[in-house]
Design a protein around this motif. Structure first.
Motif, PDB file in Angstrom:
ATOM      1  N   ASN A 340       0.823  -1.212   0.000  1.00 27.05           N
ATOM      2  CA  ASN A 340       0.000   0.000   0.000  1.00 27.05           C
ATOM      3  C   ASN A 340       0.859   1.265   0.000  1.00 27.05           C
ATOM      4  O   ASN A 340       1.499   1.591   0.996  1.00 27.05           O
ATOM      5  CB  ASN A 340      -0.916  -0.017   1.235  1.00 27.05           C
ATOM      6  N   ASN A 345      -2.670   1.321  -7.003  1.00 28.46           N
ATOM      7  CA  ASN A 345      -4.114   1.226  -6.828  1.00 28.46           C
ATOM      8  C   ASN A 345      -4.442  -0.184  -6.333  1.00 28.46           C
ATOM      9  O   ASN A 345      -4.300  -1.156  -7.074  1.00 28.46           O
ATOM     10  CB  ASN A 345      -4.835   1.518  -8.150  1.00 28.46           C
ATOM     11  N   CYS A 347      -7.275  -2.776  -4.734  1.00 26.80           N
ATOM     12  CA  CYS A 347      -8.712  -3.013  -4.563  1.00 26.80           C
ATOM     13  C   CYS A 347      -8.913  -4.367  -3.897  1.00 26.80           C
ATOM     14  O   CYS A 347      -8.249  -5.347  -4.260  1.00 26.80           O
ATOM     15  CB  CYS A 347      -9.435  -3.019  -5.915  1.00 26.80           C
ATOM     16  N   THR A 348      -9.829  -4.451  -2.928  1.00 23.29           N
ATOM     17  CA  THR A 348     -10.113  -5.728  -2.269  1.00 23.29           C
ATOM     18  C   THR A 348     -11.608  -6.023  -2.279  1.00 23.29           C
ATOM     19  O   THR A 348     -12.430  -5.116  -2.145  1.00 23.29           O
ATOM     20  CB  THR A 348      -9.631  -5.736  -0.797  1.00 23.29           C
ATOM     21  N   ASN A 361      -8.931   0.428  -1.478  1.00 27.03           N
ATOM     22  CA  ASN A 361     -10.353   0.444  -1.833  1.00 27.03           C
ATOM     23  C   ASN A 361     -10.966  -0.907  -1.482  1.00 27.03           C
ATOM     24  O   ASN A 361     -10.742  -1.896  -2.186  1.00 27.03           O
ATOM     25  CB  ASN A 361     -10.510   0.724  -3.333  1.00 27.03           C
ATOM     26  N   GLN A 362     -11.720  -0.949  -0.382  1.00 22.18           N
ATOM     27  CA  GLN A 362     -12.272  -2.210   0.101  1.00 22.18           C
ATOM     28  C   GLN A 362     -13.776  -2.285  -0.185  1.00 22.18           C
ATOM     29  O   GLN A 362     -14.515  -1.330   0.069  1.00 22.18           O
ATOM     30  CB  GLN A 362     -12.018  -2.345   1.616  1.00 22.18           C
ATOM     31  N   VAL A 363     -14.210  -3.440  -0.708  1.00 25.29           N
ATOM     32  CA  VAL A 363     -15.615  -3.633  -1.071  1.00 25.29           C
ATOM     33  C   VAL A 363     -16.185  -4.798  -0.278  1.00 25.29           C
ATOM     34  O   VAL A 363     -15.598  -5.886  -0.243  1.00 25.29           O
ATOM     35  CB  VAL A 363     -15.766  -3.912  -2.584  1.00 25.29           C
ATOM     36  N   PHE A 380     -13.568  -4.547 -10.720  1.00 23.10           N
ATOM     37  CA  PHE A 380     -12.210  -4.077 -10.415  1.00 23.10           C
ATOM     38  C   PHE A 380     -11.375  -3.937 -11.692  1.00 23.10           C
ATOM     39  O   PHE A 380     -10.581  -3.011 -11.827  1.00 23.10           O
ATOM     40  CB  PHE A 380     -11.495  -5.048  -9.476  1.00 23.10           C
ATOM     41  N   GLN A 383     -11.370  -0.759 -13.199  1.00 22.36           N
ATOM     42  CA  GLN A 383     -11.009   0.342 -12.298  1.00 22.36           C
ATOM     43  C   GLN A 383      -9.499   0.620 -12.287  1.00 22.36           C
ATOM     44  O   GLN A 383      -8.986   1.202 -11.340  1.00 22.36           O
ATOM     45  CB  GLN A 383     -11.461  -0.009 -10.867  1.00 22.36           C
ATOM     46  N   PRO A 385      -6.707  -1.320 -11.807  1.00 25.49           N
ATOM     47  CA  PRO A 385      -6.027  -1.745 -10.570  1.00 25.49           C
ATOM     48  C   PRO A 385      -4.580  -2.179 -10.807  1.00 25.49           C
ATOM     49  O   PRO A 385      -4.206  -2.551 -11.922  1.00 25.49           O
ATOM     50  CB  PRO A 385      -6.862  -2.955 -10.140  1.00 25.49           C
ATOM     51  N   ILE A 388      -5.015  -6.666  -6.690  1.00 28.88           N
ATOM     52  CA  ILE A 388      -6.389  -7.056  -6.363  1.00 28.88           C
ATOM     53  C   ILE A 388      -6.343  -8.132  -5.291  1.00 28.88           C
ATOM     54  O   ILE A 388      -5.550  -9.077  -5.383  1.00 28.88           O
ATOM     55  CB  ILE A 388      -7.112  -7.624  -7.613  1.00 28.88           C
TER      56      ILE A 388
END
Length: 567
Positions: A340, A345, A347-348, A361-363, A380, A383, A385, A388
């Motif tokens: 991080n 970028n 995403c999770t 970016n957590q979903v 994702f 987006q 990334p 991921i």
């Protein structure tokens, strides 16, 4: 001196300039002192920092964990003063009061204490985390015990025995009753104090019990009267902002409570309808105790190097495997923390999101509206990334999209439920992924387990070692006698259990070219495991026995948590 502490530590070669910068970033985020930030980022051990401060200030160092301060000594310094100056009174010696401080050069604090207590102040030095912990321990308000509250509730709370007989209004009224509120608060507080990972509130036909999971093992802590069942369950549901009128369907929620010193604790609440009422399980999520430093997770040096190399690649797939509760999420979070930064970028897709991290970016998955891992993963990929993380690969669709993402320039991290690292390849093939896609996309597979860690305060050496039992477990005969075997004892630090905390055991399998070749040729999981061991992989059993040989855990824990290496 607090402003120059970092520079002095760099000058003495106790920390690097990079570690100081990392600690300064942590200090800006949390507002703590630089010493605490250095400990938190793993730049220096607490004991080494305390010894350094002792030499700098010319005063003795003290380990507050080894002290049991008398209540009449604590009373000499009010809690607000102790918190303001970060001090803890330790002992009296004639007209002098010995006080633990993290900054003995603070003359304002010394003068304040001298005026307040009437004693001459003699300072000893301790780290800020140790002092905060001591303040929390000694100045905690001693409320009534669980037994006292339950005993006083028997006659105070009148509600129906059967939950089905209780209306919504009656349940809400009973849940707001002061004794019920006290009892639920005390259960939560007791779980935090005992370092439980989960709280289970379980209704049965003629019984009602509360159990805690501590270091992976369940312990019963109390049996409230069954007539309080509806009130306690309703109280927890109200705290988690759930629908108390819905008793037929599972529900999920969260409770956030504030502790002393600005600390917060999250409880992830799961309510499930059973035959005799709703069972509640609460997972304790303490971000302050979340260990994200890979050096401290339990990796041996060589496997740690392999793992870091795998996540440092710009693309490919890294899979973490193991049963529920084996620490897979913590390992993935440690990898995300390392990856991080503002240039990436990340995403999770998680179910559920356990801890939230700035910059990632957590979903949260919601199957009820069609938001599953496959749907999130497809989104994702639109987006832009770099990295991921998929909470779990459960089906062919998710696996296929993940593999394709790994092949098209993305780093993909995920978990899978298999028994060991080589078995993960068979699982992917059984899902329908083609062997050439598996070999092209996989960087590394990591399997892990958690074994209970021996309490360092009370563990004792085994006097009569059963050598045959060690050989049967997998320890080579030529190594027996070269190490000390320890067993559990019991003390107040570990609540007489003999274990305190857990240690992770890792099986790290980089996907070497030799392994790719035999997978393409249709090798079985056993053949894959044999080849991986030949290439240098340490199995789960080998890793667990290595922890036994350094005195971290017992042979019983190693054997019960890992399978023997048989081919």
């Amino acid at each position: 001196m607090s402003g120059r502490l970092g520079e002095l530590l760099v000058r003495e070669n106790l920390i690097s300039v990079q570690q100081l910068r990392k600690a300064q970033e942590e200090q800006q985020k949390t507002g703590t002192r630089i010493g605490t930030a250095l400990i938190k980022v793993g730049a220096i051990e607490e004991s080494k920092l305390t010894d350094f401060l002792s030499k700098q200030y010319g005063v003795p160092a003290i380990n507050l964990k080894e002290f049991d301060v008398e209540p009449d000594i604590i009373k000499l310094v009010p809690k607000d003063v102790a918190e303001k100056h970060l001090v803890v009174p330790v002992n009296r010696a004639g007209s002098a009061l010995i006080v633990a401080m993290c900054d003995p050069s603070n003359i304002y604090a010394v003068d304040d204490l001298k005026f307040l207590t009437g004693y001459n102040i003699e300072a000893v030095v301790a780290s800020e985390p140790a002092i905060r912990e001591a303040i929390e321990r000694y100045y905690a308000e001693k409320g009534p015990s669980l037994e006292d509250i339950v005993g006083g509730m028997e006659d105070d709370v009148e509600i129906a025995d059967s939950e089905q007989d209780v209306g919504v209004e009656e349940a809400a009224k009973a849940a707001d009753d002061a004794p019920v509120i006290k009892l639920v608060n005390l259960i939560l507080k007791d779980a935090i104090g005992k370092r439980a990972s989960d709280i289970h509130i379980e209704p049965y036909e003629k019984d009602f019990r509360v159990r805690f999971r501590i270091d992976g093992v369940m312990y019963e802590v109390m049996r409230p009267p069954i007539k309080l069942k509806s009130a306690i369950i309703s109280r927890v549901k109200i705290m988690a902002q759930l629908d108390i009128s819905e008793r037929r369907l599972p529900q999920d929620g969260r409770i956030k409570i504030k502790l002393g010193g600005g600390k917060e604790m999250d409880f992830r609440v799961s309510v499930c309808p059973t035959l005799f009422g709703e069972k509640i399980v609460m997972r304790l999520l303490d971000k302050s105790n979340l260990q994200l430093d890979m050096q401290k997770l339990g990796f041996d040096p060589e496997p740690l190097k392999w793992f870091k190399e795998a996540i440092d690649r710009p693309y490919g797939m890294v899979l973490v495997t193991g049963p529920t509760g084996s620490g897979k999420t913590t390992t993935l979070y440690s990898a995300l923390a390392a990856l991080n930064d503002p240039t990436t970028n990340v995403c999770t897709a998680e179910d559920p999101v356990e801890f939230n991290f700035a910059g990632i970016n957590q979903v949260q998955m919601q199957d009820s509206i069609g938001l599953n891992f496959a749907a999130a993963l497809r989104s994702f990929l639109r987006q832009d990334p770099d990295t991921i993380m998929i909470g779990e690969i459960r089906d062919f669709e998710t696996a296929e999209i993940g593999v394709k993402a790994a092949l098209t320039g993305h780093l993909v991290l995920s978990t899978l439920h298999t028994n060991d690292a080589p078995g993960t390849v068979s699982r992917l093939l059984n899902m329908g992924i083609e062997p050439f896609m598996v070999t092209a996309s996989l960087n590394l597979i990591l399997a892990q387990r958690l074994a209970r860690r021996l309490c360092p305060t009370c563990k004792k050496a085994v006097q009569n070692v059963d050598e045959q039992a060690l050989i049967d477990a997998g320890i080579p005969a030529d190594k027996i006698g070269s190490f000390t075997l320890y067993e559990k004892a019991g003390c107040k630090e570990c609540n007489d259990r003999g274990y305190r905390g857990r240690v992770a055991v890792y099986e790290v399998m980089p996907f070497w070219d030799g392994l790719k070749e035999i997978v393409i040729n249709g090798a079985s999981a056993a053949e894959l495991k044999q080849e991986a061991i030949r290439l240098g992989m340490q199995t789960l059993r080998m890793a667990a026995l290595a922890k036994v040989m350094v005195g971290a855990t017992t042979i019983e824990e190693a054997v019960s948590n890992t399978a023997p290496d048989r081919f």
